[in-house]
Design a protein around this motif. Structure first.
Motif, PDB file in Angstrom:
ATOM      1  N   LEU A 171       9.764  58.364 -17.044  1.00 17.43           N
ATOM      2  CA  LEU A 171       8.550  58.876 -16.410  1.00 17.43           C
ATOM      3  C   LEU A 171       8.692  58.841 -14.886  1.00 17.43           C
ATOM      4  O   LEU A 171       8.286  59.791 -14.191  1.00 17.43           O
ATOM      5  N   ARG A 172       9.272  57.772 -14.368  1.00 12.17           N
ATOM      6  CA  ARG A 172       9.454  57.661 -12.917  1.00 12.17           C
ATOM      7  C   ARG A 172      10.379  58.766 -12.387  1.00 12.17           C
ATOM      8  O   ARG A 172      10.141  59.325 -11.313  1.00 12.17           O
ATOM      9  N   ASN A 174       5.485  70.342 -20.185  1.00 11.48           N
ATOM     10  CA  ASN A 174       5.155  71.238 -19.087  1.00 11.48           C
ATOM     11  C   ASN A 174       5.339  72.681 -19.557  1.00 11.48           C
ATOM     12  O   ASN A 174       4.414  73.480 -19.568  1.00 11.48           O
ATOM     13  N   ARG A 229       4.768  56.982 -25.092  1.00 15.87           N
ATOM     14  CA  ARG A 229       3.820  56.908 -23.983  1.00 15.87           C
ATOM     15  C   ARG A 229       3.064  58.228 -23.819  1.00 15.87           C
ATOM     16  O   ARG A 229       3.678  59.297 -23.775  1.00 15.87           O
ATOM     17  N   GLU A 230       1.757  58.114 -23.685  1.00 14.89           N
ATOM     18  CA  GLU A 230       0.932  59.316 -23.534  1.00 14.89           C
ATOM     19  C   GLU A 230       1.199  60.002 -22.201  1.00 14.89           C
ATOM     20  O   GLU A 230       1.279  61.239 -22.137  1.00 14.89           O
ATOM     21  N   ASP A 231       1.385  59.218 -21.117  1.00 11.76           N
ATOM     22  CA  ASP A 231       1.640  59.831 -19.811  1.00 11.76           C
ATOM     23  C   ASP A 231       2.976  60.576 -19.795  1.00 11.76           C
ATOM     24  O   ASP A 231       3.108  61.649 -19.203  1.00 11.76           O
ATOM     25  N   LEU A 232       3.978  60.026 -20.499  1.00 12.86           N
ATOM     26  CA  LEU A 232       5.276  60.703 -20.591  1.00 12.86           C
ATOM     27  C   LEU A 232       5.150  61.977 -21.436  1.00 12.86           C
ATOM     28  O   LEU A 232       5.756  63.005 -21.115  1.00 12.86           O
ATOM     29  N   TYR A 233       4.361  61.877 -22.476  1.00 12.51           N
ATOM     30  CA  TYR A 233       4.142  63.036 -23.361  1.00 12.51           C
ATOM     31  C   TYR A 233       3.656  64.240 -22.550  1.00 12.51           C
ATOM     32  O   TYR A 233       4.194  65.345 -22.667  1.00 12.51           O
ATOM     33  N   TYR A 234       2.656  64.025 -21.710  1.00 12.57           N
ATOM     34  CA  TYR A 234       2.095  65.137 -20.944  1.00 12.57           C
ATOM     35  C   TYR A 234       3.048  65.619 -19.857  1.00 12.57           C
ATOM     36  O   TYR A 234       3.033  66.795 -19.492  1.00 12.57           O
ATOM     37  N   ARG A 235       3.874  64.715 -19.340  1.00 18.34           N
ATOM     38  CA  ARG A 235       4.874  65.115 -18.355  1.00 18.34           C
ATOM     39  C   ARG A 235       5.960  66.001 -18.980  1.00 18.34           C
ATOM     40  O   ARG A 235       6.461  66.939 -18.357  1.00 18.34           O
ATOM     41  N   GLN A 276       8.424  61.901 -12.203  1.00 17.13           N
ATOM     42  CA  GLN A 276       7.402  61.904 -11.155  1.00 17.13           C
ATOM     43  C   GLN A 276       8.001  61.858  -9.749  1.00 17.13           C
ATOM     44  O   GLN A 276       7.584  62.612  -8.871  1.00 17.13           O
ATOM     45  N   VAL A 283       9.234  54.394 -19.491  1.00 17.01           N
ATOM     46  CA  VAL A 283       8.619  54.274 -18.172  1.00 17.01           C
ATOM     47  C   VAL A 283       9.611  54.633 -17.066  1.00 17.01           C
ATOM     48  O   VAL A 283       9.233  55.212 -16.033  1.00 17.01           O
TER      49      VAL A 283
END
Length: 452
Positions: free
Chosen positions: A262-263, A312, A303-309, A266, A259
Motif C-alpha cells: 500500500l505504501r 483503479n 486490507r480494504e484500503d489496499l483493495y481500493y488502491r 501511495q 501495508v
C-alpha cells in the motif's frame, strides 16, 4: 476453409480454363505444367492438397508415374486421373499407381465441380486436420495477434481493445479471471502498449514465493539484515524501476506485507529489509487474482484500503468455455509448438474439435495446452483422431458444471448463445424480443452485458 487443389497438365490452355472455373467458386488452385514440377510442389507442401487432378499423357513423365511418386511422398493424397485417355491400359496404370478415381476431361462443368466437391468432402471426413493455414487471418484476428493473444472470438477481440485503451495509462491495473485464462499475457500486452515498453517487465507469482522470503524478494534487503543475508539484494520493485511489475495471485499476499505494498502504491517508495532509508521507484504495477478479493476484505484477510488502491483500472479475462471459437487457433498454435519442440510432425483431425468445444475446460487455456501436448506425445500415428481422445472428453458428467458459480456461468453461456443466434435470425431487435418473450429493454440489457 479454402480447399487446395493442384492441377497437373502440360496443356496450358486447359490448365488456365480449369483454374478459372475452380477459382470462381472459391477453390485455392495451384498449377503444375509437368510431372516433376508436381512432385516438387507436393514435396514442398506442409500438408496434403485436398485433391490433385492429374493428366495422363505428359512429355517428361506419364501421369501414372507421377501418381506413383506422389504416393511415396504422401500415401493419403487424393488424386483423380483427369484425362481424355480412357483406354483400359491407361485406366489400369492410373489405378495401379494409386489414383483415387478417373474423371473424363470432356465432362461438363457441373459434373466436374460436383466430383471435386465430393472429393473435398471426403478429404474433410478422412484427412483434414486442424492447421493454422486454414485459419483466415482477417482484420480482427490480426488485431488479436498483434496484441499478443491467440484467437478469433468477439469476446477476446473486445478484451484486446480494452487492453489497448488502458495500456497507455500508468495507473495501477487489476486483472481478474479464472486460473489458466492468460492473465500474465494480458499483463505483458499492457506493458507492450504502455509508455514504457522498452523497460523491464518483471513478473512475480505471489503464491509461488515463500511467505518468509517474499518481503526480501519484493523489496530487497541489506547485508546483515537477517541470518544468511551476506550481501545486498535488489528486490523486484527495484528491478522493475521505470518498467512494469506484475504481481500475480495478489490474493495470496500475507496480510502483514499488504501495508508495505500500500505504501508503494501511495508514496512510490520502497524500504528494503534492514534499510533505514526509503528509496523512490517509478513502476507501473499490474496485479492479478482468481480470488474474490471483496469477500476476502469482508473476512478480514485482505486490507480494504489496499483493495481500493488496486482496483483503479480493471480488466477481466474470459474463460475458455465462453469463447469456443478460440479453441481451433489455440490447438493449431500449441500443435506447432509441441511439434517444433519434439521434432515430429503430428496433428489433430478436425473431428476432435467437436469434443474439445463441448468440454467445460475447468483449467481453461492451460488445461487445453496440456491436453494437446499429452495427446501428441502419446499418439500412435501422425494424426490424433476423435477415437484417440481421453475418456474425459466423452464423459458428459465431467463436462457439466459442478459448483454454483460454474452453473451460473454455464447458464449464462446458454442464454448468450441463444440470444446471439436469435438476433442473427431476425430482422429487428423488436422481433428478436418477441421470439424470446422478453421486453425490448430486457433484450437491450443482455446485448450490453455480453457486447452482442
Amino acid at each position: 476453409m479454402k480447399y487446395r487443389i493442384l492441377l497437373v497438365d502440360d496443356d496450358r490452355e486447359n490448365l488456365e480454363a480449369t483454374k478459372n472455373l475452380l477459382t470462381a467458386v472459391g477453390y485455392n488452385v495451384t498449377l503444375a505444367n509437368s510431372g516433376p514440377e508436381a512432385i516438387k510442389l507436393v514435396r514442398q507442401a506442409k500438408r496434403d492438397f485436398s485433391l490433385i487432378l492429374m493428366d495422363y499423357h505428359m512429355p517428361k513423365m506419364l501421369g501414372s508415374e507421377v501418381i506413383q511418386e506422389i504416393k511415396k511422398i504422401s500415401p493419403n493424397q487424393q488424386i483423380l486421373a483427369f484425362t481424355l485417355d480412357d483406354t483400359k491400359e491407361a485406366m489400369r496404370a492410373n489405378f495401379l499407381a494409386g489414383a483415387t478415381d478417373f474423371l473424363d476431361k470432356n465432362s461438363d462443368n457441373d459434373t466436374l465441380l460436383a466430383e471435386i466437391a465430393n472429393r473435398c468432402a471426403k478429404y474433410d471426413q478422412l484427412y483434414r486436420t486442424i492447421d493454422s493455414e486454414d485459419l483466415p487471418l482477417d482484420e480482427k484476428m490480426q488485431f488479436i495477434q498483434e496484441t499478443g493473444m491467440i484467437g478469433s472470438s468477439d469476446n477476446l477481440y473486445q478484451l484486446c481493445k480494452d487492453i489497448r485503451k488502458v495500456a497507455p495509462a500508468s495507473a495501477t491495473t487489476m486483472i481478474l479471471g479464472e486460473s489458466g485464462t492468460g492473465k500474465e499475457l494480458v499483463a505483458k500486452a499492457l506493458h507492450k502498449f504502455s509508455g514504457r515498453p522498452k523497460d523491464r517487465f518483471v513478473a512475480v507469482n505471489i503464491a509461488a514465493e515463500s511467505p518468509l522470503l517474499l518481503d526480501s524478494s519484493l523489496f530487497g534487503h541489506r547485508k546483515g539484515a537477517f541470518t544468511g543475508a551476506t550481501e545486498n539484494q535488489v528486490g523486484k520493485f527495484e528491478l522493475a524501476d521505470k518498467g512494469t511489475l506484475f504481481l500475480d495471485e495478489i490474493g495470496d499476499m500475507p496480510y502483514e506485507l499488504q501495508v508495505k505494498l500500500l505504501r508503494v502504491l501511495q508514496e512510490r517508495e520502497i524500504t528494503p529489509v534492514g534499510a533505514t532509508k526509503a528509496r523512490s521507484v517509478d513502476v507501473r504495477i499490474i496485479a492479478a487474482t482468481h480470488k474474490d478479493l471483496k469477500k476476502m476484505v469482508e473476512a478480514g484477510t485482505f486490507r480494504e484500503d489496499l483493495y481500493y488502491r488496486l482496483f483503479n483500472l480493471t480488466l477481466e479475462t474470459i474463460p475458455l468455455r465462453d469463447r469456443p471459437e478460440d479453441i481451433e487457433p489455440l490447438i493449431a498454435q500449441f500443435t506447432n509448438e509441441v511439434c517444433g519442440k519434439n521434432r515430429f510432425d503430428r496433428s489433430f483431425h478436425r473431428s476432435c474439435l467437436e469434443q474439445f468445444r463441448a468440454y467445460h475446460w475447468p483449467g481453461n487455456v492451460r488445461e487445453l495446452r496440456s491436453a494437446v501436448e499429452r495427446h501428441l506425445l502419446c499418439a500412435e500415428s501422425n494424426v490424433v483422431r476423435k477415437d484417440d481422445l481421453d475418456a474425459v472428453f466423452f464423459n458428459q458428467f465431467n463436462n457439466k458444471p459442478v459448483t454454483l458459480e460454474e452453473i451460473d456461468a454455464h447458464l449464462d453461456g446458454i442464454k448468450k448463445s441463444h440470444i446471439a443466434q436469435t438476433l442473427k435470425m431476425t430482422p429487428s431487435r423488436a422481433e428478436a424480443a418477441r421470439r424470446l418473450n422478453i421486453a425490448q429493454n430486457g433484450l437491450q440489457y443482455f446485448i450490453n452485458k455480453w457486447n452482442l
